[in-house]
Write a protein that holds these residues in place. Structure first.
Motif, mmCIF file in Angstrom:
data_model
loop_
_atom_site.group_PDB
_atom_site.id
_atom_site.type_symbol
_atom_site.label_atom_id
_atom_site.label_comp_id
_atom_site.label_asym_id
_atom_site.label_seq_id
_atom_site.Cartn_x
_atom_site.Cartn_y
_atom_site.Cartn_z
ATOM 1 N N GLY A 48 0.590 -1.164 0.040
ATOM 2 C CA GLY A 48 -0.052 -0.011 0.063
ATOM 3 C C GLY A 48 0.850 1.173 -0.197
ATOM 4 O O GLY A 48 0.309 2.303 -0.282
ATOM 5 N N SER A 49 2.098 1.227 0.186
ATOM 6 C CA SER A 49 3.333 2.313 0.289
ATOM 7 C C SER A 49 4.028 2.299 -0.821
ATOM 8 O O SER A 49 5.006 2.912 -0.985
ATOM 9 N N GLY A 50 3.516 1.515 -1.954
ATOM 10 C CA GLY A 50 4.397 1.715 -3.002
ATOM 11 C C GLY A 50 5.678 0.624 -3.288
ATOM 12 O O GLY A 50 6.216 0.504 -4.063
ATOM 13 N N PHE A 51 5.549 -0.442 -2.423
ATOM 14 C CA PHE A 51 6.827 -1.148 -2.441
ATOM 15 C C PHE A 51 6.343 -2.660 -3.167
ATOM 16 O O PHE A 51 5.298 -3.006 -3.015
ATOM 17 N N ASN A 52 7.287 -3.044 -3.870
ATOM 18 C CA ASN A 52 7.493 -4.417 -4.388
ATOM 19 C C ASN A 52 7.559 -5.357 -3.322
ATOM 20 O O ASN A 52 8.591 -5.590 -3.146
ATOM 21 N N VAL A 53 6.599 -6.127 -2.824
ATOM 22 C CA VAL A 53 6.924 -7.152 -1.548
ATOM 23 C C VAL A 53 6.951 -8.430 -2.021
ATOM 24 O O VAL A 53 5.966 -8.908 -2.881
ATOM 25 N N ARG A 54 7.706 -9.256 -1.524
ATOM 26 C CA ARG A 54 7.860 -10.824 -1.651
ATOM 27 C C ARG A 54 7.959 -11.164 -0.210
ATOM 28 O O ARG A 54 8.766 -10.821 0.595
ATOM 29 N N THR A 55 7.321 -12.356 0.069
ATOM 30 C CA THR A 55 7.264 -13.014 1.706
ATOM 31 C C THR A 55 7.885 -14.462 1.308
ATOM 32 O O THR A 55 7.631 -15.089 0.351
ATOM 33 N N PHE A 56 8.459 -14.616 2.702
ATOM 34 C CA PHE A 56 9.056 -16.194 2.571
ATOM 35 C C PHE A 56 8.663 -16.548 3.962
ATOM 36 O O PHE A 56 8.758 -15.885 5.104
ATOM 37 N N HIS A 57 8.463 -18.005 4.106
ATOM 38 C CA HIS A 57 7.860 -18.636 5.422
ATOM 39 C C HIS A 57 9.348 -19.099 6.190
ATOM 40 O O HIS A 57 8.938 -19.515 7.289
ATOM 41 N N SER A 58 10.258 -19.031 5.596
ATOM 42 C CA SER A 58 11.354 -19.614 6.458
ATOM 43 C C SER A 58 12.681 -18.866 5.866
ATOM 44 O O SER A 58 12.851 -18.257 4.582
ATOM 45 N N ALA A 59 13.760 -19.102 6.483
ATOM 46 C CA ALA A 59 15.212 -18.273 5.845
ATOM 47 C C ALA A 59 15.460 -19.239 4.832
ATOM 48 O O ALA A 59 16.223 -18.628 3.978
ATOM 49 N N GLU A 60 15.505 -20.428 5.028
ATOM 50 C CA GLU A 60 15.795 -21.465 3.900
ATOM 51 C C GLU A 60 15.365 -21.125 2.697
ATOM 52 O O GLU A 60 16.006 -21.066 1.470
#
Length: 226
Positions: A48-60
């Protein structure tokens, strides 16, 4: 460099459209947290603030998908199942990935925060944190990243210019940067003054400059602040 995972295509640079102004790099935020609710909440806020976001459930999963090159910031939780946020940070340092990093933690630990910031972390955010605080911290991380990126580009440009010089021209350049005059340089290198003048002219031509002061040459050598 922060992120939210969707598919393989999200790790590829987006196509740039022609513009009269210099194109601004797309800002990626990578989020690593084993709490799905946290990942979804942060993704919603940052997108919502204009960033392209990617998420991960773990460090691996992040390490398996991450490819250096994007203008990005990494947000990660300290305590996770499997590899912890601290261990991920250590691995990024080991692989020499220069990625601005923001830690999140539900357990305040001043000593750990200080130690990690000495190793390059931008900030530590203690859960729960304010939305404005997060956005401000991410913006600050990108500002720091831009400065480092610009510095790296200037160093690369300097190296490209220096690579154009012959070994003798490099010697002359170093003496000019030290403030030596043509007559002194001729004596230092046991060459004629006319030869020094030719080398100076060649350096100016290769550097595409019209003047050749000691301060300017120190800048080219990277021994003087910009």
């Amino acid at each position: 460099m922060p992120i939210i995972w969707i598919d393989d295509r999200t790790m590829s640079p987006s196509n740039e459209t022609p513009s009269t102004a210099p194109p601004q790099p797309e800002r990626f935020v990578y989020i690593v947290d084993d709490d799905e609710a946290v990942r979804d909440s942060l993704r919603w806020l940052l997108e919502g603030s204009g960033f392209n976001v990617r998420t991960f459930h773990s460090a691996e999963s992040f390490l398996n998908a991450y490819t250096p090159g994007h203008f990005a910031v990494l947000i990660l939780d300290v305590r996770m199942g499997g590899m912890s946020g601290i261990e991920l940070h250590d691995e990024l340092l080991r692989q020499r990935y220069d990625l601005p990093l923001i830690f999140m933690t539900g357990h305040g630990d001043v000593g750990m925060a200080v130690a990690r910031m000495k190793l390059g972390a931008v900030d530590f955010l203690e859960k729960p944190f304010d939305d404005k605080q997060l956005i401000s911290t991410v913006e600050n991380a990108f500002s720091q990243a831009r400065v480092k990126q610009n510095d790296a580009q200037r160093r690369e440009q300097r190296q490209e210019l220096l690579a154009r010089l012959t070994p003798r021209e490099q010697q002359v350049l170093e003496l000019i940067a030290a403030g030596r005059l043509n007559k002194q340089i001729a004596g230092d290198l046991d060459i004629r003054i006319k030869t020094v003048e030719v080398h100076r002219a060649n350096i100016m031509d290769k550097f595409e400059v019209r003047t050749m002061t000691a301060d300017l040459m120190r800048r080219f050598l990277g021994s003087s602040p910009d």
